[in-house]
Design a protein around this motif. Structure first.
Motif, PDB file in Angstrom:
ATOM      1  N   ALA B 292       0.837  -1.196   0.000  1.00 44.31           N
ATOM      2  CA  ALA B 292       0.000   0.000   0.000  1.00 44.31           C
ATOM      3  C   ALA B 292       0.875   1.250   0.000  1.00 44.31           C
ATOM      4  CB  ALA B 292      -0.939  -0.007   1.199  1.00 44.31           C
ATOM      5  N   ASN B 293       1.949   1.200   0.753  1.00 48.29           N
ATOM      6  CA  ASN B 293       2.887   2.320   0.754  1.00 48.29           C
ATOM      7  C   ASN B 293       3.534   2.504  -0.621  1.00 48.29           C
ATOM      8  OD1 ASN B 293       2.492   3.213   3.330  1.00 48.29           O
ATOM      9  ND2 ASN B 293       4.336   2.276   4.188  1.00 48.29           N
ATOM     10  N   ALA B 294       3.867   1.400  -1.249  1.00 51.36           N
ATOM     11  CA  ALA B 294       4.473   1.476  -2.580  1.00 51.36           C
ATOM     12  C   ALA B 294       3.518   2.180  -3.529  1.00 51.36           C
ATOM     13  CB  ALA B 294       4.800   0.081  -3.101  1.00 51.36           C
ATOM     14  N   PHE B 295       2.255   1.816  -3.414  1.00 50.92           N
ATOM     15  CA  PHE B 295       1.281   2.473  -4.287  1.00 50.92           C
ATOM     16  C   PHE B 295       1.187   3.960  -3.975  1.00 50.92           C
ATOM     17  CE2 PHE B 295      -2.883   4.242  -5.048  1.00 50.92           C
ATOM     18  CZ  PHE B 295      -2.921   4.112  -6.422  1.00 50.92           C
ATOM     19  N   ALA B 296       1.146   4.282  -2.697  1.00 50.99           N
ATOM     20  CA  ALA B 296       1.036   5.691  -2.304  1.00 50.99           C
ATOM     21  C   ALA B 296       2.215   6.484  -2.863  1.00 50.99           C
ATOM     22  CB  ALA B 296       0.989   5.808  -0.783  1.00 50.99           C
ATOM     23  N   MET B 297       3.370   5.876  -2.833  1.00 49.88           N
ATOM     24  CA  MET B 297       4.560   6.531  -3.348  1.00 49.88           C
ATOM     25  C   MET B 297       4.427   6.823  -4.842  1.00 49.88           C
ATOM     26  SD  MET B 297       7.764   4.925  -1.608  1.00 49.88           S
ATOM     27  CE  MET B 297       9.408   5.567  -1.770  1.00 49.88           C
ATOM     28  N   ILE B 298       3.936   5.837  -5.561  1.00 48.31           N
ATOM     29  CA  ILE B 298       3.754   6.013  -6.991  1.00 48.31           C
ATOM     30  C   ILE B 298       2.693   7.063  -7.278  1.00 48.31           C
ATOM     31  CG2 ILE B 298       2.766   4.905  -9.018  1.00 48.31           C
ATOM     32  CD1 ILE B 298       4.391   2.545  -8.519  1.00 48.31           C
ATOM     33  N   ARG B 299       1.619   6.947  -6.553  1.00 46.32           N
ATOM     34  CA  ARG B 299       0.518   7.868  -6.803  1.00 46.32           C
ATOM     35  C   ARG B 299       0.939   9.307  -6.512  1.00 46.32           C
ATOM     36  NH1 ARG B 299      -4.474   8.790  -3.359  1.00 46.32           N
ATOM     37  NH2 ARG B 299      -5.598  10.328  -4.571  1.00 46.32           N
ATOM     38  N   SER B 300       1.693   9.479  -5.441  1.00 47.81           N
ATOM     39  CA  SER B 300       2.089  10.844  -5.115  1.00 47.81           C
ATOM     40  C   SER B 300       2.982  11.409  -6.222  1.00 47.81           C
ATOM     41  CB  SER B 300       2.788  10.899  -3.763  1.00 47.81           C
ATOM     42  OG  SER B 300       4.086  10.386  -3.869  1.00 47.81           O
ATOM     43  N   ARG B 301       3.706  10.535  -6.899  1.00 43.42           N
ATOM     44  CA  ARG B 301       4.554  11.024  -7.981  1.00 43.42           C
ATOM     45  C   ARG B 301       3.764  11.255  -9.261  1.00 43.42           C
ATOM     46  NH1 ARG B 301      10.507   9.678  -8.085  1.00 43.42           N
ATOM     47  NH2 ARG B 301      11.033  10.282  -5.967  1.00 43.42           N
ATOM     48  N   ILE B 302       2.795  10.412  -9.512  1.00 39.93           N
ATOM     49  CA  ILE B 302       1.986  10.593 -10.716  1.00 39.93           C
ATOM     50  C   ILE B 302       1.137  11.850 -10.608  1.00 39.93           C
ATOM     51  CG2 ILE B 302       0.033   9.700 -12.027  1.00 39.93           C
ATOM     52  CD1 ILE B 302       1.006   6.919 -11.572  1.00 39.93           C
ATOM     53  N   ILE B 305       1.196  14.953  -5.670  1.00 43.31           N
ATOM     54  CA  ILE B 305       0.625  15.362  -4.393  1.00 43.31           C
ATOM     55  C   ILE B 305       1.414  14.712  -3.266  1.00 43.31           C
ATOM     56  CG2 ILE B 305      -1.739  15.757  -5.164  1.00 43.31           C
ATOM     57  CD1 ILE B 305      -2.376  12.909  -4.499  1.00 43.31           C
ATOM     58  N   GLU B 306       1.246  15.229  -2.084  1.00 39.97           N
ATOM     59  CA  GLU B 306       1.894  14.633  -0.918  1.00 39.97           C
ATOM     60  C   GLU B 306       0.974  13.579  -0.325  1.00 39.97           C
ATOM     61  OE1 GLU B 306       4.725  15.026   0.892  1.00 39.97           O
ATOM     62  OE2 GLU B 306       5.673  16.428  -0.525  1.00 39.97           O
ATOM     63  N   LEU B 307       1.490  12.393  -0.136  1.00 38.72           N
ATOM     64  CA  LEU B 307       0.687  11.357   0.512  1.00 38.72           C
ATOM     65  C   LEU B 307       1.480  10.787   1.679  1.00 38.72           C
ATOM     66  CD1 LEU B 307      -0.790   9.414  -2.524  1.00 38.72           C
ATOM     67  CD2 LEU B 307      -2.031  10.847  -0.914  1.00 38.72           C
ATOM     68  N   PRO B 308       0.844  10.607   2.798  1.00 33.35           N
ATOM     69  CA  PRO B 308       1.555  10.066   3.950  1.00 33.35           C
ATOM     70  C   PRO B 308       1.812   8.576   3.770  1.00 33.35           C
ATOM     71  CG  PRO B 308      -0.761  10.254   4.470  1.00 33.35           C
ATOM     72  CD  PRO B 308      -0.589  10.808   3.084  1.00 33.35           C
ATOM     73  N   LEU B 309       2.983   8.109   4.197  1.00 35.42           N
ATOM     74  CA  LEU B 309       3.252   6.672   4.181  1.00 35.42           C
ATOM     75  C   LEU B 309       3.000   6.146   5.587  1.00 35.42           C
ATOM     76  CD1 LEU B 309       6.516   6.437   2.062  1.00 35.42           C
ATOM     77  CD2 LEU B 309       4.129   6.329   1.343  1.00 35.42           C
ATOM     78  N   ARG B 310       2.387   4.995   5.638  1.00 34.05           N
ATOM     79  CA  ARG B 310       2.133   4.416   6.945  1.00 34.05           C
ATOM     80  C   ARG B 310       3.441   3.882   7.527  1.00 34.05           C
ATOM     81  NH1 ARG B 310      -2.129   0.154   8.323  1.00 34.05           N
ATOM     82  NH2 ARG B 310      -2.753   0.303   6.153  1.00 34.05           N
ATOM     83  N   PRO B 311       3.773   4.239   8.752  1.00 31.83           N
ATOM     84  CA  PRO B 311       4.990   3.696   9.349  1.00 31.83           C
ATOM     85  C   PRO B 311       4.764   2.234   9.734  1.00 31.83           C
ATOM     86  CG  PRO B 311       3.837   5.082  10.927  1.00 31.83           C
ATOM     87  CD  PRO B 311       3.055   5.143   9.655  1.00 31.83           C
ATOM     88  N   LEU B 312       5.716   1.399   9.399  1.00 31.75           N
ATOM     89  CA  LEU B 312       5.526  -0.040   9.591  1.00 31.75           C
ATOM     90  C   LEU B 312       6.593  -0.628  10.495  1.00 31.75           C
ATOM     91  CD1 LEU B 312       4.754  -0.952   5.889  1.00 31.75           C
ATOM     92  CD2 LEU B 312       3.145  -0.443   7.724  1.00 31.75           C
ATOM     93  N   ASN B 313       6.220  -1.660  11.198  1.00 33.82           N
ATOM     94  CA  ASN B 313       7.170  -2.310  12.087  1.00 33.82           C
ATOM     95  C   ASN B 313       7.164  -3.824  11.951  1.00 33.82           C
ATOM     96  OD1 ASN B 313       8.133   0.027  13.615  1.00 33.82           O
ATOM     97  ND2 ASN B 313       5.998   0.151  14.311  1.00 33.82           N
ATOM     98  N   PHE B 314       8.306  -4.392  12.209  1.00 29.05           N
ATOM     99  CA  PHE B 314       8.385  -5.845  12.299  1.00 29.05           C
ATOM    100  C   PHE B 314       7.817  -6.278  13.643  1.00 29.05           C
ATOM    101  CE2 PHE B 314      11.791  -4.814   9.333  1.00 29.05           C
ATOM    102  CZ  PHE B 314      11.497  -5.699   8.322  1.00 29.05           C
ATOM    103  N   ARG B 315       7.441  -7.540  13.704  1.00 31.89           N
ATOM    104  CA  ARG B 315       6.864  -8.034  14.947  1.00 31.89           C
ATOM    105  C   ARG B 315       7.269  -9.495  15.117  1.00 31.89           C
ATOM    106  NH1 ARG B 315       2.019 -10.285  15.152  1.00 31.89           N
ATOM    107  NH2 ARG B 315       1.433  -9.443  13.130  1.00 31.89           N
ATOM    108  N   LEU B 316       7.700  -9.834  16.320  1.00 29.75           N
ATOM    109  CA  LEU B 316       8.079 -11.222  16.582  1.00 29.75           C
ATOM    110  C   LEU B 316       6.835 -12.068  16.793  1.00 29.75           C
ATOM    111  CD1 LEU B 316      10.311 -13.356  17.370  1.00 29.75           C
ATOM    112  CD2 LEU B 316       9.879 -12.651  19.731  1.00 29.75           C
ATOM    113  N   VAL B 317       6.756 -13.195  16.098  1.00 30.09           N
ATOM    114  CA  VAL B 317       5.643 -14.117  16.304  1.00 30.09           C
ATOM    115  C   VAL B 317       6.204 -15.385  16.935  1.00 30.09           C
ATOM    116  CG1 VAL B 317       3.762 -15.388  15.225  1.00 30.09           C
ATOM    117  CG2 VAL B 317       4.485 -13.204  14.274  1.00 30.09           C
ATOM    118  N   GLU B 318       5.983 -15.526  18.231  1.00 32.52           N
ATOM    119  CA  GLU B 318       6.526 -16.683  18.940  1.00 32.52           C
ATOM    120  C   GLU B 318       5.673 -17.907  18.719  1.00 32.52           C
ATOM    121  OE1 GLU B 318       7.899 -14.410  22.927  1.00 32.52           O
ATOM    122  OE2 GLU B 318       7.886 -16.602  22.977  1.00 32.52           O
ATOM    123  N   ARG B 319       6.289 -18.956  18.233  1.00 30.11           N
ATOM    124  CA  ARG B 319       5.561 -20.217  18.106  1.00 30.11           C
ATOM    125  C   ARG B 319       6.425 -21.327  18.689  1.00 30.11           C
ATOM    126  NH1 ARG B 319       4.050 -18.402  12.754  1.00 30.11           N
ATOM    127  NH2 ARG B 319       2.017 -17.366  12.789  1.00 30.11           N
TER     128      ARG B 319
END
Lengths: 322, 322
Positions: B292-302, B305-319
Motif C-alpha cells: 500500500a505504501n508502494a502504491f502511495a509513493m507512486i501515486r504521489s509522484r503521478i 501530491i503529498e501522501l503520507p506513508l504508513r509507518p511499519l514495524n516488524f513483529r516477533l511471532v513466537e511459536r
DNA sequence: GGTTGACCTGAAATCGATGCCATATCTTAA
DNA sequence: TTAAGATATGGCATCGATTTCAGGTCAACC
C-alpha cells in the motif's frame, strides 16, 4: 514526446512514409527507410501504445479476475501471465475481494475495451450476469460452469477425487470422512458422485463417517482435528477439498499429540508448496498447465483460430499422511 | 460499437454537447442533457477507454514487475492491487522469470505509455539501467536500493532481524547460524550488521557457528538440516532469511527424527501462511501494508501530491520452534 | 441603453498512428 | 507505342473522445 510526425519531419518525409518505414509494410525506398530509422533511433522514438490501440481497436490485454491472489490462484496467475506474455499479450488484474461491485467493474472494463477478454478464477454474480457480457469479448472461467457463452477450463474433479479414495482404500482405510468445499459448486457435486460410486464399487457404507461442506480453510481443518477427538474418533481417514484443510488438520492433530497416519490418514488436494513441507499425501492438480489452457482458449476466441488444449491429468502424490 | 457521435446524432445534438452532457463538465441545458443521457442509456453506451486514454495521455495503469507471483510476492501483489483499485488505477503484471529481456519489456512498456508507472518487486538489470527509464514515469522498488530516481519502500531489515536474534538470545541460544539471502542485497548487508552489533552487545563470538548466503529456498533449508547432522551439530539455533528456508529446515529435521527446538531452534522471517502450519517462530513482515505504501509513493509522484506513508514495524511471532 | 457576465451550442482542432487513395515514375511485355 | 504492372510518396480521412474557440442568447446591473 517525440511522435511519428516529428520523426517524419526530421527525416524529410511524410508521416505515411515514416509509418511504412517503421512498420516495414508497404513500399519505401531503401534510402528513405534508412533515414527514418536513423532519425527514430536518434530521437529514441517509440510508438504511443494508446494511439496504436485506438486505431487497431484491440488492446492485446486480458483481465484476470479473482477474489485474491494467494495460494492456488497465484499459481494460476503465474501460468496465465507466462502464456500470455509468450504470445504478446499482457494481463491486468482485477481483485474482487468477494465483492460483487468489484466484479462488475471488471466486466465494465471489458465493455469499454480496457481489456480484450476476461478470465474468471471464480465469480460471485450469477452466471447470466457474467454471460451477458460475453458479447463484448471472450470470457473464460476456471470455476466449472456449464454455459454456451462462458466456457470453462475445468478438470473433472471426479477422477482426481477418486484417485485419493482408491488410494485410501488400498491402504486399508474404510471409514472415510469427506471434507467437501462449498456445496453449490459443480466440483463438489463431482466429488460427491465419486464417493457414491466408490462406496458402491467396494460395497462400503457411505454413512460410515460424516461429511462436511464448508469453504476449505486451514482453520476449518484445525477444527476438524478437535472434532475428531471429541466426537468418538469415528473416521479413520479424511479426504479433503484442498491442501489448506488437510494441512490444518494434520498440523492441529500433531499439536494435539495425535499421530498421522496412525490415528487417522489425511489426503489433500492441489499439491501446493506447503504440502511437501508437511509431508502431506495429496492429489496433484496441474494448475499451471490449466492456466495455459485457459489462455489458449481465450486466444483462440480472440484471434479466431484453432488451438489445441493440452490434456491434463490428476496425479496421486504419496507422502507420509496416509 | 456505439460511439459518442452516434449518441449525439440520435439525441440531435453535436458531439461536443454530448460529451459535456456525459461528463458533466461545462454548460449544457437541462433538456439536452437529459436527452443525451437517455439515448446513452438506451443504446448501452460506454466511452472507449483507448480514445480517452489517447486524448488524456495517461493510462491510470501501473505495471507490477516480479520474477514470479508466488509466496510473499502474491501478498505484495494483493496489497498493491487493492490500493490501486481503491484509487481508480489498474495493475498490469510483468513476469520476468529471472530473465533480463522480459524485464526490459516492462521498461519499454513504460516508455511507450502502456503503463504510467512501474513497481519492481525485484530487478535483475543494473540499477543504472532501471533508473534510466525513470524519465518516462515513476519507478518504485520493493527491493531496497539507494537511488535518487528510484525510491524504494524498503523496511530496514536490521530491526526485524535483531528482533529474532534477541529472542533467540533470551531463550538461551548462543551459537546462532545465520542463513542470509543473496549477498549482494542491501537487505543482507543490514542483517550482517545486525548480527555484528548483536554479538558485540552480548560479547559473543561471531564465529561460534558458520553463516550461509544463498537464495532462500525450501530445498536449501532441507539441506541445512542434513548438514547440521553431518557436520558436528554445532549451531544451537538458526536465524533464516525467510520462512521457506526455515520451513525446509524444520520439516527435514522432523523427518530425520530431530526435535525442534530441543536439538536446535529455528526463527524464520516473513510470517507466511505456512509458518502457522509448522508452528514456526518467525518475524512478521507487513508485506500487505508495504505494498500500500508502494502504491502511495507512486501515486504521489503521478499526481504530484503529498501522501503520507504508513509507518511499519516488524513483529516477533513466537511459536513452537524456539 | 449599454455593458457585463452567465449560460448554451457546434465547428473544428487535437491526441498519435495507420492505411486507403490518388498521383507519379519507371520498367517490362505485347 | 501503348498498356500493364511494380515501385514510391504524400494527402487526407480515420479511430473516439475531449476541449478550445467563436458565436450566440438572455438577464442583471449601473
Amino acid at each position: 514526446m517525440t511522435n511519428i510526425q516529428e520523426i517524419a519531419r526530421r527525416a524529410g518525409v511524410s508521416p505515411s512514409t515514416a509509418s511504412r518505414a517503421l512498420s516495414g509494410k508497404g513500399y519505401v525506398s531503401e534510402e528513405k527507410k534508412l533515414r527514418v530509422l536513423e532519425v527514430a533511433r536518434q530521437f529514441d522514438y517509440v510508438p504511443n501504445a494508446n494511439a496504436v490501440l485506438l486505431k487497431s481497436g484491440t488492446t492485446r490485454r486480458i483481465g484476470l479476475v479473482a477474489p485474491s491472489f494467494e495460494e492456488s490462484v497465484s499459481l494460476f496467475t503465474g501460468g496465465f501471465v507466462r502464456a500470455a506474455q509468450e504470445n504478446g499479450y499482457t494481463v491486468t488484474l482485477f481483485m474482487t475481494g468477494f465483492d460483487t461491485a468489484k466484479e462488475r467493474e471488471a466486466l465494465e472494463g471489458l465493455r469499454r475495451k480496457q481489456v480484450d477478454a476476461l478470465v474468471f478464477v471464480m465469480f460471485l454474480s450469477g452466471l447470466p450476469t457474467i454471460a451477458s457480457y460475453a458479447k463484448y469479448g471472450p470470457i473464460v472461467s476456471w470455476q466449472r460452469v456449464v454455459h454456451e457463452e462462458v466456457p470453462s477450463v475445468f478438470m473433472d474433479q471426479y477422477d482426481g477425487y477418486m484417485l485419493g479414495l482408491e488410494h485410501l482404500h488400498a491402504r486399508g482405510y474404510r471409514r472415510i470422512c469427506n471434507v467437501y468445499g462449498v456445496g453449490t459448486r459443480l466440483n463438489t457435486q463431482s466429488r460427491i458422485e465419486a464417493f457414491a460410486d466408490f462406496c458402491r464399487k467396494y460395497d462400503l457404507d457411505p454413512q460410515a463417517a460424516p461429511s462436511f461442506m464448508e469453504r476449505g480453510t486451514t482453520a476449518h481443518g484445525e477444527e476438524l482435528a478437535r472434532w475428531w477427538l471429541e466426537s468418538g474418533r469415528i473416521p479413520d481417514a479424511f479426504a479433503t477439498t484442498n491442501d489448506q484443510v488437510a494441512a490444518g488438520l494434520v498440523a492441529e492433530a500433531r499439536r494435539l499429540g495425535l499421530r498421522v497416519p496412525e490415528d487417522f490418514a489425511v489426503c489433500g488436494f492441489d499439491n501446493l508448496d506447503f504440502a511437501h513441507l508437511l509431508d502431506l499425501t495429496t492429489i496433484h492438480y496441474p494448475v499451471d498447465e490449466q492456466a495455459a489452457n485457459a489462455f489458449a482458449m481465450i486466444r483462440s476466441r480472440i484471434e479466431d483460430i484453432e488451438l489445441p488444449l493440452r490434456p491434463l491429468n490428476f496425479r496421486l502424490v504419496e507422502r507420509a499422511t496416509t
